[in-house]
Write a protein that holds these residues in place. Structure first.
Motif: not given
Length: 107
Positions: A59, A78-82, A84-85, A88, A103
């Motif tokens: 990213y 691993h989860r994409q959301l993790l 991104l978190h 952030s 992305s």
């Protein structure tokens, strides 16, 4: 190599660890999630040439005239959301409140 570890306290977001060698700037280092063992490398694209590695998730963050690359190390579904978190969290840590996550390499 000496690593400094910073742990943010008293925040709503989970605690991640940030490691960097003595010679690295704040915008170069690695974010660690102690729960999943996921690592996300931070690369300051103004100071370092960045080439994405195959099999890793990448990213980019733009904030003002800066672009920072983030790439997983040892990605294992691993989860994409993790991811991104974690990015952030790092942007908040640096005070980059206007940061935008992309992305693909931003033009």
């Amino acid at each position: 190599m000496h690593h400094t570890v910073y742990k943010q306290k008293n925040c709503v977001m989970p605690n991640y660890l940030l490691s960097m060698s003595k010679n690295q700037a704040l915008k170069d280092g690695t974010i660690h999630d102690p729960n999943t063992k996921l690592k996300v490398k931070v690369i300051d694209t103004l100071k370092t040439k960045f080439t994405p590695r195959k099999g890793e998730i990448t990213y980019f963050v733009t904030a003002g005239n800066e672009t920072i690359a983030f790439e997983t190390e040892g990605y294992k579904k691993h989860r994409q959301l993790l991811i991104l978190h974690m990015i952030s969290w790092y942007c908040l840590y640096l005070g980059l409140f206007e940061a935008q996550i992309h992305s693909n390499w931003p033009l």
